[in-house]
Design a protein around this motif. Structure first.
Motif, PDB file in Angstrom:
ATOM      1  N   PRO A   1       0.821  -1.211   0.000  1.00 28.24           N
ATOM      2  CA  PRO A   1       0.000   0.000   0.000  1.00 28.24           C
ATOM      3  C   PRO A   1       0.853   1.259   0.000  1.00 28.24           C
ATOM      4  O   PRO A   1       0.494   2.272  -0.589  1.00 28.24           O
ATOM      5  N   GLU A   2       2.020   1.172   0.667  1.00 31.53           N
ATOM      6  CA  GLU A   2       2.893   2.349   0.701  1.00 31.53           C
ATOM      7  C   GLU A   2       3.374   2.689  -0.702  1.00 31.53           C
ATOM      8  O   GLU A   2       3.417   3.856  -1.097  1.00 31.53           O
ATOM      9  N   TRP A   3       3.743   1.669  -1.461  1.00 33.89           N
ATOM     10  CA  TRP A   3       4.172   1.921  -2.830  1.00 33.89           C
ATOM     11  C   TRP A   3       3.039   2.538  -3.631  1.00 33.89           C
ATOM     12  O   TRP A   3       3.229   3.463  -4.409  1.00 33.89           O
ATOM     13  N   GLN A   4       1.831   1.973  -3.420  1.00 36.70           N
ATOM     14  CA  GLN A   4       0.670   2.450  -4.161  1.00 36.70           C
ATOM     15  C   GLN A   4       0.467   3.948  -3.965  1.00 36.70           C
ATOM     16  O   GLN A   4       0.221   4.687  -4.917  1.00 36.70           O
ATOM     17  N   THR A   5       0.580   4.408  -2.718  1.00 37.09           N
ATOM     18  CA  THR A   5       0.316   5.823  -2.472  1.00 37.09           C
ATOM     19  C   THR A   5       1.519   6.684  -2.836  1.00 37.09           C
ATOM     20  O   THR A   5       1.368   7.759  -3.378  1.00 37.09           O
ATOM     21  N   LYS A   6       2.697   6.196  -2.508  1.00 35.23           N
ATOM     22  CA  LYS A   6       3.883   7.036  -2.723  1.00 35.23           C
ATOM     23  C   LYS A   6       4.286   7.128  -4.188  1.00 35.23           C
ATOM     24  O   LYS A   6       4.686   8.190  -4.669  1.00 35.23           O
ATOM     25  N   VAL A   7       4.249   6.013  -4.890  1.00 33.76           N
ATOM     26  CA  VAL A   7       4.820   6.009  -6.228  1.00 33.76           C
ATOM     27  C   VAL A   7       3.790   5.710  -7.312  1.00 33.76           C
ATOM     28  O   VAL A   7       3.708   6.385  -8.318  1.00 33.76           O
ATOM     29  N   GLY A   8       3.038   4.661  -7.090  1.00 36.02           N
ATOM     30  CA  GLY A   8       2.006   4.345  -8.076  1.00 36.02           C
ATOM     31  C   GLY A   8       2.540   3.497  -9.209  1.00 36.02           C
ATOM     32  O   GLY A   8       3.680   3.041  -9.202  1.00 36.02           O
ATOM     33  N   LYS A   9       1.684   3.254 -10.195  1.00 34.53           N
ATOM     34  CA  LYS A   9       2.094   2.405 -11.311  1.00 34.53           C
ATOM     35  C   LYS A   9       1.944   3.164 -12.609  1.00 34.53           C
ATOM     36  O   LYS A   9       0.941   3.815 -12.874  1.00 34.53           O
ATOM     37  N   ALA A  10       2.992   3.079 -13.413  1.00 30.56           N
ATOM     38  CA  ALA A  10       2.965   3.748 -14.709  1.00 30.56           C
ATOM     39  C   ALA A  10       4.193   3.310 -15.477  1.00 30.56           C
ATOM     40  O   ALA A  10       5.032   2.598 -14.963  1.00 30.56           O
ATOM     41  N   THR A  11       4.300   3.784 -16.706  1.00 29.88           N
ATOM     42  CA  THR A  11       5.491   3.435 -17.472  1.00 29.88           C
ATOM     43  C   THR A  11       6.694   4.267 -17.017  1.00 29.88           C
ATOM     44  O   THR A  11       7.829   3.897 -17.253  1.00 29.88           O
TER      45      THR A  11
END
Lengths: 283, 329, 342
Positions: C181-191
């Motif tokens: 969840p921390e990755w999800q909020t801090k960085v997210g997903k994209a190219t």
């Protein structure tokens, strides 16, 4: 001898030797670079390197024939585009001129010379690739051609100015009008210097990578005509050097040797050619 | 017409008077026009270039304004872009490169101008010019395979041991980073410093040196305290020129700098430069804001080099008689 | 002067000769995009060219981000990406873009730790921690707890990621977003994301190169790059708790559930699938992005023919390059979708 004098004398020797060391370091850098490339790249130069197309990724073998041809085509385009404009512009500055326009043009040419080549690449992308909707040798040639113009312009002007007045006046005395004098007398007299300037400019853009990244793009095969993306030596060197495959690294060294050899040989021949005749003015 | 015999002064040399009556179709006038257009094309291209950069960066400029230059984030996902890491990386690598290259280049120039016999001086200068002709990607090639391992295994650990208390030499040593990029840049710009400084030093009249020597100075003293100060404006010019070159270097830098938009005082850490991010991300920027942010960076780079080059030419002009031909006729 | 003239003449003739080659009805297609499937595509396009000499497909691996962008700018005929196009990106296209899955592959955590030759096990927490910059040393408990019996050095971890817009990044960050969840909020997903730490390499090639040359490094690359360059890669714990090493079986297992419920536009994520013990959690399809309308009929026919070839003959070459074949259900669906290209 007083202490102070001893100090001054030893400082003299030390500092002067240091400057000699600086000169030595600078000069040896070139020999080191060349030597290393010859050693590392020379062993992979082979007939297939010059004649084969690249192999599929990860497979051994293959060569850079398309990149070599691509670079040659790009240089041809750059020359076709940049040399006439630079030449004619130089003629204007030396023969017609005035005060403000030549000053502005000279100054701008020098400044354009210093613009990073990647910015030129962006410019060519916006100017040629976007409207045409594809990458092409043509776009790459334009990018390189624009870079050639300032050098050729200043160089032509400088050599035309060196042509003695007496030659011009002789032409007029024989009844030529101005353009005839320029075309038949002055230009041929300065042709040696102008030609060397053109070759030096082309040798410089031959090694440029950045402007080709988004204009000529790349091609794993032969690039027919002028409208398709093309491989070029510097871009292939960059791609292969930053990749993981050992085979790519070897090819990159070999290509580096070829590119450096071309550039250095052109520079050496041209400058030696120049200095053996009239005194030359370094741009 | 009692001017110097060898220079062509356009104003003095007349057109053929016989065709004055047919002004508009005069071949000379056509030649005049054609060559004028060619010369003016330089101005046209420059204007067009600035226009393109300005227009295409509009979206980023309106969205971020001046804030762009002070923001650290480079977040394509959130659409938040700041130029600070790239400006920082560009300036740091160039500054450190100058720190290395200027003493080296000026020292070598002093040797070539003051000490070396003329033949040696011109042949060594020739070699230095050849060094300037080596393409950037070749420097990158050597940087990646030769310099980076040496930095990682030998140089950086040594620096850490001896000077590790300084904030510049802290952190893990990857081999790739600001310091390596600076060293590669330094080698690339030394020839510029050397050739211009040498010319500038040679242009100082002989009697200056001889006066100093007559007063009892050693050769070094006459050089360092008389000749170099007289040439210092031109030497500054060479520094600016070299700086302008270093700012715009793309390939060699992107291959060894680490491509990470972070600001760090340690020279060992990876960073990014404006030219490097353009090379990496330009052909892939999805979305207009991303692209225009990149082009704004390109505009910044262009302006920086333009201004620096302008200043450099001015300074060099002031010192050498030959100059760069900027003096009107 | 004469030499220069002769040289230019020679080059000019060469250029004309190569121009004439086109005049014989060759179809030249330009494509760009993902580096993830590049070894597969370069082999396919080469083979296809041997079978159909009139068709030359020039594929440049510039990253999925580049593929999408050049496709939207219409500077290439089709693109390739391992991150499916977002709805926003699809809106920007002037004609609807169709996604065609080609193969399935895996992102592997690849590392170069001197002295460690064993295969390391990575938990999702460890991976997220490393890439967030919170797990900084190789002997951190997050890593060591899953690797009892392996002597890990106390060196600093060097993280390597992509510097360009990448579908491989999309797959990796998609996975990390699901497990952290921390990755999800801090960085997210994209190219292309705002990486907390690490060195940037260009393309899978660049990242693999950096890992090879940098001791104590870890990065994410497509499986074939690790295999071809003999770089060590570890096992990842999947949703059922099993540590799985990336291979064809693991990737196919990950796709098994999705294959049956494949959406019509083929955009689907198969990272961290539940319920399958053998599934490798960081797998993905990779797609060719084909415009649904072509102005040049020859190009359209060549593309359609290639797609058909790719799904039938082409699939036999996948496994040799460590990519998993498309599931049968997906192939059937794609064959029908080819008709949508006009």
């Amino acid at each position: 001898m007083s202490m102070r004098l001893v100090w001054r004398k030893s400082l003299n020797v030390v500092m002067l030797s240091l400057t000699g060391l600086c000169a030595l370091l600078t000069v040896s850098a070139l020999f080191f670079i060349l030597g290393y490339l010859v050693w590392n790249g020379g062993k992979d130069l082979s007939w297939s390197f010059f004649t084969h197309l690249p192999a599929p990724v990860g497979e051994e073998g293959g060569g850079m024939a398309n990149a070599i041809l691509g670079t040659m085509k790009l240089l041809l385009l750059a020359a076709l585009f940049g040399v006439p404009i630079g030449l004619l512009g130089g003629v204007y500055l030396a023969e017609f001129g005035g005060r403000t326009v030549p000053f502005l043009v000279r100054y701008t040419a020098d400044l354009m010379n210093g613009v990073p080549s990647i910015v030129m690449g962006i410019f060519a992308y916006a100017l040629v690739v976007m409207p045409m909707h594809h990458f092409s040798t043509f776009a790459g040639g334009i990018a390189l051609g624009i870079m050639v113009i300032p050098t050729v312009l200043r160089n032509t002007e400088s050599f035309l100015r060196d042509v003695p007045r007496s030659l011009r006046e002789g032409a007029f005395a024989l009844g030529a009008n101005k353009w005839r004098m320029i075309a038949s007398v002055v230009l041929p007299a300065a042709s040696r210097g102008i030609l060397t300037g053109v070759l030096l400019a082309l040798a410089r853009v031959a090694g440029e990578t950045a402007p080709l990244l988004f204009t000529a793009f790349g091609n794993r095969y032969w690039s027919p005509g002028w409208n398709q993306p093309t491989a070029s030596l510097p871009v292939v060197i960059y791609t292969y050097a930053t990749g993981p495959y050992e085979d790519w690294h070897r090819q990159a060294w070999a290509a580096g040797l070829v590119l450096l050899g071309l550039v250095l040989i052109t520079n050496i021949l041209v400058r030696a050619f120049l200095t053996s005749g009239t005194a030359y003015e370094r741009t | 017409m009692a001017t110097t015999p060898n220079a062509a002064t356009p104003a003095d040399v007349p057109s053929n008077p016989q065709v004055l009556s047919r002004r508009w179709f005069n071949a000379d006038d056509i030649a005049h026009l054609v060559t004028l257009i060619a010369a003016a094309s330089i101005l046209l291209i420059t204007v067009l270039l600035v226009y393109q950069l300005w227009v295409l960066s509009a979206e980023a400029r309106t969205k971020f304004g001046w804030h762009f230059f002070f923001t650290q984030t480079w977040d394509p996902v959130a659409g938040d872009f700041g130029a600070l890491p790239f400006i920082y990386g560009t300036l740091v690598t160039s500054a450190v490169a100058l720190l290395i290259a200027v003493p080296l280049g000026v020292g070598a120039a002093i040797f070539l101008a003051e000490l070396a016999p003329p033949k040696l001086s011109s042949s060594l200068s020739f070699v230095s010019d050849l060094l300037a002709a080596v393409p950037s990607v070749i420097y990158g090639l050597l940087g990646v395979f030769l310099l980076v391992p040496i930095m990682r295994t030998t140089v950086q650990p040594a620096l850490k041991k001896t000077l590790g208390f300084l904030p510049f030499f802290k952190g893990p040593s990857y081999g790739i980073g600001f310091l390596t990029a600076s060293i590669v840049l330094a080698i690339m710009i030394v020839p510029f410093v050397l050739s211009v400084s040498r010319e500038v030093l040679l242009a100082i009249p002989r009697d200056q040196r001889e006066a100093a020597l007559a007063l009892g100075a050693t050769k070094w003293e006459s050089t360092w305290k008389v000749v170099v100060p007289a040439a210092r404006i031109g030497i500054f010019g060479s520094v600016f020129l070299a700086l302008a070159r270093a700012l715009g270097e793309t390939m060699a830098v992107t291959m060894v700098i680490g491509n990470n938009p972070k600001i760090s005082e340690s020279l060992f850490s990876p960073g990014y430069s404006i030219a490097a991010v353009l090379a990496n991300e330009f052909s892939e920027a999805t979305g207009n804001l991303y692209l225009s942010a990149l082009i704004e960076l390109g505009l910044v780079l262009f302006l920086l080099t333009f201004i620096l080059n302008g200043l450099a030419r001015l300074l060099i002009l002031v010192t050498t008689a030959r100059g760069s031909g900027v003096l009107p006729s | 002067m004469r030499f220069i003239k002769k040289l230019s003449l020679l080059v000019g003739l060469l250029a004309i000769a190569t121009t004439l080659a086109t005049a014989q009805g060759q179809v030249l297609l330009n494509a760009a995009g993902a580096t993830f499937p590049y070894p597969m595509y370069s082999k396919w396009f080469d083979l296809y060219r041997q079978v159909h000499p009139g068709v030359q497909i020039n594929y440049q691996s510039i990253g999925s981000g580049g593929g999408i962008r050049q496709l939207l700018d219409k500077t290439v005929d089709f693109g390739a990406s391992d991150g499916p196009m977002t709805d926003d990106q699809l809106k920007q296209a002037s004609v609807p873009i169709l996604h065609f899955p080609t193969v399935m592959g895996a992102d592997v955590p690849s590392y170069n730790v001197p002295g460690v030759s064993a295969e390391l096990n990575f938990t999702p927490e460890a991976l997220a921690g490393i890439f967030l910059g919170k797990v900084t040393k190789w002997n951190d408990p997050a890593i060591a707890s899953a690797n009892s019996g392996v002597k890990l050095p106390g060196d600093d971890i060097v993280v390597v990621h992509r510097s360009d817009g990448s579908g491989t990044t999309y797959i990796w960050t998609d996975y990390l977003s699901k497990v952290s969840p921390e990755w999800q909020t801090k960085v997210g997903k994209a190219t292309s994301v705002n990486w907390p730490v690490g060195l940037g390499g260009k393309g899978n090639e660049g990242v693999a190169g950096l890992i090879q040359q940098t001791p104590d490094s870890i990065g994410y690359i497509e499986l074939i790059y690790a295999v071809q360059n003999k770089i060590a890669y570890g096992r990842v714990k999947n949703a059922t708790g099993a540590f799985v090493k990336a291979d064809l079986a693991g990737v196919s297992a990950a796709a098994a559930a999705a294959a049956k419920s494949m959406p019509d536009d083929f955009r689907v994520s198969i990272t961290n699938p539940e319920g399958n013990k053998a599934a490798y959690p960081i797998s993905s399809f990779t797609w060719l992005l084909i415009p649904s309308k072509f102005t040049d009929a020859k190009k359209r026919d060549a593309v359609k023919d290639f797609l058909k070839w790719m799904m039938t003959d082409g699939q036999q070459y996948c496994e040799g390059l460590a990519y998993a074949k498309l599931p049968k259900e997906v192939v059937t669906k794609e064959m029908k979708a080819i008709a949508l290209i006009q």
